[in-house]
Design a protein around this motif. Structure first.
Motif, mmCIF file in Angstrom:
data_model
loop_
_atom_site.group_PDB
_atom_site.id
_atom_site.type_symbol
_atom_site.label_atom_id
_atom_site.label_comp_id
_atom_site.label_asym_id
_atom_site.label_seq_id
_atom_site.Cartn_x
_atom_site.Cartn_y
_atom_site.Cartn_z
ATOM 1 N N LYS A 1 -15.430 59.523 -3.864
ATOM 2 C CA LYS A 1 -15.342 59.733 -5.270
ATOM 3 C C LYS A 1 -13.839 59.728 -5.642
ATOM 4 O O LYS A 1 -13.170 59.147 -6.582
ATOM 5 C CB LYS A 1 -16.187 60.612 -5.730
ATOM 6 C CG LYS A 1 -17.560 60.582 -5.964
ATOM 7 C CD LYS A 1 -18.271 61.533 -6.608
ATOM 8 C CE LYS A 1 -20.024 61.382 -6.324
ATOM 9 N NZ LYS A 1 -20.673 62.485 -6.677
ATOM 10 N N LEU A 2 -13.084 60.592 -4.784
ATOM 11 C CA LEU A 2 -11.779 60.839 -5.284
ATOM 12 C C LEU A 2 -10.920 59.554 -5.162
ATOM 13 O O LEU A 2 -9.933 59.239 -5.713
ATOM 14 C CB LEU A 2 -11.188 62.013 -4.332
ATOM 15 C CG LEU A 2 -11.738 63.245 -4.494
ATOM 16 C CD1 LEU A 2 -11.216 64.265 -3.436
ATOM 17 C CD2 LEU A 2 -11.208 63.945 -5.893
ATOM 18 N N LEU A 3 -11.149 58.818 -3.969
ATOM 19 C CA LEU A 3 -10.544 57.386 -3.352
ATOM 20 C C LEU A 3 -10.941 56.444 -4.760
ATOM 21 O O LEU A 3 -9.779 55.935 -5.197
ATOM 22 C CB LEU A 3 -11.120 56.947 -2.248
ATOM 23 C CG LEU A 3 -10.412 57.512 -1.058
ATOM 24 C CD1 LEU A 3 -11.314 56.716 0.028
ATOM 25 C CD2 LEU A 3 -8.950 56.921 -0.984
ATOM 26 N N ILE A 4 -11.932 56.532 -5.305
ATOM 27 C CA ILE A 4 -12.099 55.498 -6.356
ATOM 28 C C ILE A 4 -11.411 55.857 -7.541
ATOM 29 O O ILE A 4 -10.688 55.048 -8.227
ATOM 30 C CB ILE A 4 -13.830 55.437 -6.759
ATOM 31 C CG1 ILE A 4 -14.481 55.023 -5.678
ATOM 32 C CG2 ILE A 4 -14.084 54.850 -8.061
ATOM 33 C CD1 ILE A 4 -16.300 54.821 -5.583
ATOM 34 N N GLU A 5 -11.413 57.398 -8.051
ATOM 35 C CA GLU A 5 -10.614 57.669 -8.817
ATOM 36 C C GLU A 5 -9.229 57.374 -8.659
ATOM 37 O O GLU A 5 -8.306 57.111 -9.907
ATOM 38 C CB GLU A 5 -11.002 59.429 -9.097
ATOM 39 C CG GLU A 5 -10.348 59.886 -10.371
ATOM 40 C CD GLU A 5 -10.959 59.489 -11.693
ATOM 41 O OE1 GLU A 5 -10.180 59.443 -12.706
ATOM 42 O OE2 GLU A 5 -12.027 58.901 -11.586
ATOM 43 N N GLU A 6 -8.495 57.678 -7.666
ATOM 44 C CA GLU A 6 -7.120 57.391 -7.182
ATOM 45 C C GLU A 6 -6.759 55.905 -7.698
ATOM 46 O O GLU A 6 -5.764 55.699 -7.904
ATOM 47 C CB GLU A 6 -6.902 57.632 -5.905
ATOM 48 C CG GLU A 6 -6.963 59.083 -5.546
ATOM 49 C CD GLU A 6 -6.422 59.577 -3.984
ATOM 50 O OE1 GLU A 6 -6.318 60.503 -3.774
ATOM 51 O OE2 GLU A 6 -6.332 58.736 -3.306
ATOM 52 N N GLY A 7 -7.657 55.162 -7.419
ATOM 53 C CA GLY A 7 -7.647 53.702 -7.487
ATOM 54 C C GLY A 7 -7.698 53.098 -8.946
ATOM 55 O O GLY A 7 -7.472 51.850 -8.980
ATOM 56 N N SER B 1 -6.399 54.139 -11.783
ATOM 57 C CA SER B 1 -5.048 53.990 -12.704
ATOM 58 C C SER B 1 -4.184 52.855 -12.188
ATOM 59 O O SER B 1 -4.167 52.313 -11.213
ATOM 60 C CB SER B 1 -4.417 55.236 -12.626
ATOM 61 O OG SER B 1 -5.373 56.427 -12.868
ATOM 62 N N ALA B 2 -3.362 52.429 -13.202
ATOM 63 C CA ALA B 2 -2.475 51.555 -13.084
ATOM 64 C C ALA B 2 -1.335 51.597 -11.898
ATOM 65 O O ALA B 2 -0.831 50.790 -11.407
ATOM 66 C CB ALA B 2 -1.842 50.988 -14.403
ATOM 67 N N ASP C 1 -0.362 58.261 -11.509
ATOM 68 C CA ASP C 1 -1.451 58.701 -12.346
ATOM 69 C C ASP C 1 -2.891 58.884 -11.766
ATOM 70 O O ASP C 1 -3.884 59.526 -11.957
ATOM 71 C CB ASP C 1 -1.574 57.544 -13.433
ATOM 72 C CG ASP C 1 -0.337 57.536 -14.530
ATOM 73 O OD1 ASP C 1 0.349 58.628 -14.599
ATOM 74 O OD2 ASP C 1 -0.352 56.634 -15.249
ATOM 75 N N GLY C 2 -2.980 57.687 -10.650
ATOM 76 C CA GLY C 2 -4.417 58.058 -9.878
ATOM 77 C C GLY C 2 -4.308 59.143 -9.057
ATOM 78 O O GLY C 2 -5.611 59.784 -9.041
ATOM 79 N N LEU C 3 -3.458 59.628 -8.643
ATOM 80 C CA LEU C 3 -3.333 60.877 -7.843
ATOM 81 C C LEU C 3 -3.569 62.061 -8.811
ATOM 82 O O LEU C 3 -4.300 62.997 -8.709
ATOM 83 C CB LEU C 3 -1.901 61.199 -7.143
ATOM 84 C CG LEU C 3 -1.803 62.457 -6.496
ATOM 85 C CD1 LEU C 3 -2.705 62.565 -5.511
ATOM 86 C CD2 LEU C 3 -0.227 62.534 -5.853
ATOM 87 N N ALA C 4 -2.953 62.084 -9.909
ATOM 88 C CA ALA C 4 -3.186 63.005 -10.944
ATOM 89 C C ALA C 4 -4.684 63.258 -11.422
ATOM 90 O O ALA C 4 -5.266 64.172 -11.615
ATOM 91 C CB ALA C 4 -2.272 62.778 -12.294
ATOM 92 N N ALA C 5 -5.234 61.922 -11.607
ATOM 93 C CA ALA C 5 -6.563 61.904 -12.153
ATOM 94 C C ALA C 5 -7.590 62.574 -10.976
ATOM 95 O O ALA C 5 -8.354 63.146 -11.308
ATOM 96 C CB ALA C 5 -7.142 60.548 -12.412
ATOM 97 N N ALA C 6 -7.169 62.278 -9.882
ATOM 98 C CA ALA C 6 -8.100 62.775 -8.645
ATOM 99 C C ALA C 6 -7.833 64.236 -8.372
ATOM 100 O O ALA C 6 -8.820 64.742 -8.326
ATOM 101 C CB ALA C 6 -7.837 61.945 -7.463
ATOM 102 N N GLU C 7 -6.663 64.676 -8.549
ATOM 103 C CA GLU C 7 -6.358 66.045 -8.469
ATOM 104 C C GLU C 7 -7.254 66.778 -9.601
ATOM 105 O O GLU C 7 -7.959 67.739 -9.246
ATOM 106 C CB GLU C 7 -4.937 66.582 -8.805
ATOM 107 C CG GLU C 7 -3.935 66.332 -7.629
ATOM 108 C CD GLU C 7 -2.673 66.594 -7.875
ATOM 109 O OE1 GLU C 7 -2.450 67.762 -7.603
ATOM 110 O OE2 GLU C 7 -1.937 65.898 -8.670
ATOM 111 N N GLN C 8 -7.345 66.210 -10.843
ATOM 112 C CA GLN C 8 -8.109 66.940 -11.962
ATOM 113 C C GLN C 8 -9.405 66.687 -11.699
ATOM 114 O O GLN C 8 -10.436 67.766 -11.913
ATOM 115 C CB GLN C 8 -7.794 66.025 -13.132
ATOM 116 C CG GLN C 8 -8.512 66.690 -14.499
ATOM 117 C CD GLN C 8 -7.750 65.880 -15.650
ATOM 118 O OE1 GLN C 8 -7.324 64.995 -15.739
ATOM 119 N NE2 GLN C 8 -7.950 66.744 -16.874
ATOM 120 N N MET C 9 -9.915 65.568 -11.256
ATOM 121 C CA MET C 9 -11.507 65.520 -10.474
ATOM 122 C C MET C 9 -11.914 66.638 -9.450
ATOM 123 O O MET C 9 -12.936 67.330 -9.573
ATOM 124 C CB MET C 9 -11.738 64.041 -10.172
ATOM 125 C CG MET C 9 -13.274 64.171 -9.667
ATOM 126 S SD MET C 9 -13.287 62.552 -8.829
ATOM 127 C CE MET C 9 -14.104 61.419 -10.255
#
Length: 178
Positions: free
Chosen positions: A134-140, A142-143, A147-155
């Motif tokens: 799930k974290l990998l999907i979230e990282e991917g 974002s453009a 941003d992908g890393l930040a979104a996965a951190e938040q997740m």
């Protein structure tokens, strides 16, 4: 020497429950010491590893957000336990339960890092792998990578908040459940 550019094979390597993978790095993550188990499991020689970034064994299916959490923690002078999927020189993967600690000089300054890795319990990985996916999907999503890393951190932070726990406590709860 450059980092090997190999594709993951999908094959898993294992090591004995009585074996420990050990490494030491400088503060930038360059390998200063590796034990024979590290070399055997990773299919590298000691000379191929010394001086290389520890990320030489990074598997592309390992979420960057977990590595960021790890680095943020040890750079603050704290220890951390984390499940990590590594990649051998030939593209095979191997899972470890890593215990990473900072090394200090006499004045209390961080001078490097030390990691001991053990075989993780298979039932703990059954909990960890879907979370990492799930974290990998979230990282991917974002453009850009930042941003992908930040979104996965938040997740990850939200997942831990919902469970009312911190990362290390979550890791230990998977050990108890295993």
């Amino acid at each position: 020497m450059t980092k090997y550019a190999v594709e993951p094979t999908g094959r898993e390597r294992t090591f004995g429950e009585d074996e420990i993978i050990v490494s030491k790095t400088d503060t930038s993550g360059r390998l200063l010491y590796v034990n024979d188990v590290f070399c055997k499991v990773g299919l590298y020689t000691e000379s191929e590893l010394i001086g290389q970034p520890h990320s030489i064994v990074r598997h592309p299916e390992m979420p960057r957000t977990v590595f960021k959490l790890l680095w943020d923690t040890i750079q603050k002078g704290e220890e951390i336990f984390a499940y990590v999927k590594n990649m051998a020189k030939n593209g095979d993967h191997y899972w470890v339960l890593a215990h990473v600690t900072p090394s200090f000089d006499a004045a209390g300054r961080i001078i490097g890092f030390h990691s001991n890795r053990r075989v993780p319990d298979r039932s703990a990985l059954a909990t960890i792998e879907p979370i990492y996916q799930k974290l990998l999907i979230e990282e991917g999503r974002s453009a850009n990578r930042k941003d992908g890393l930040a979104a996965a951190e938040q997740m990850l932070a939200e997942m831990l908040r919902v469970q009312n726990t911190e990362y290390d406590r979550f890791i230990f709860s998977t050990l108890k459940a295993a």
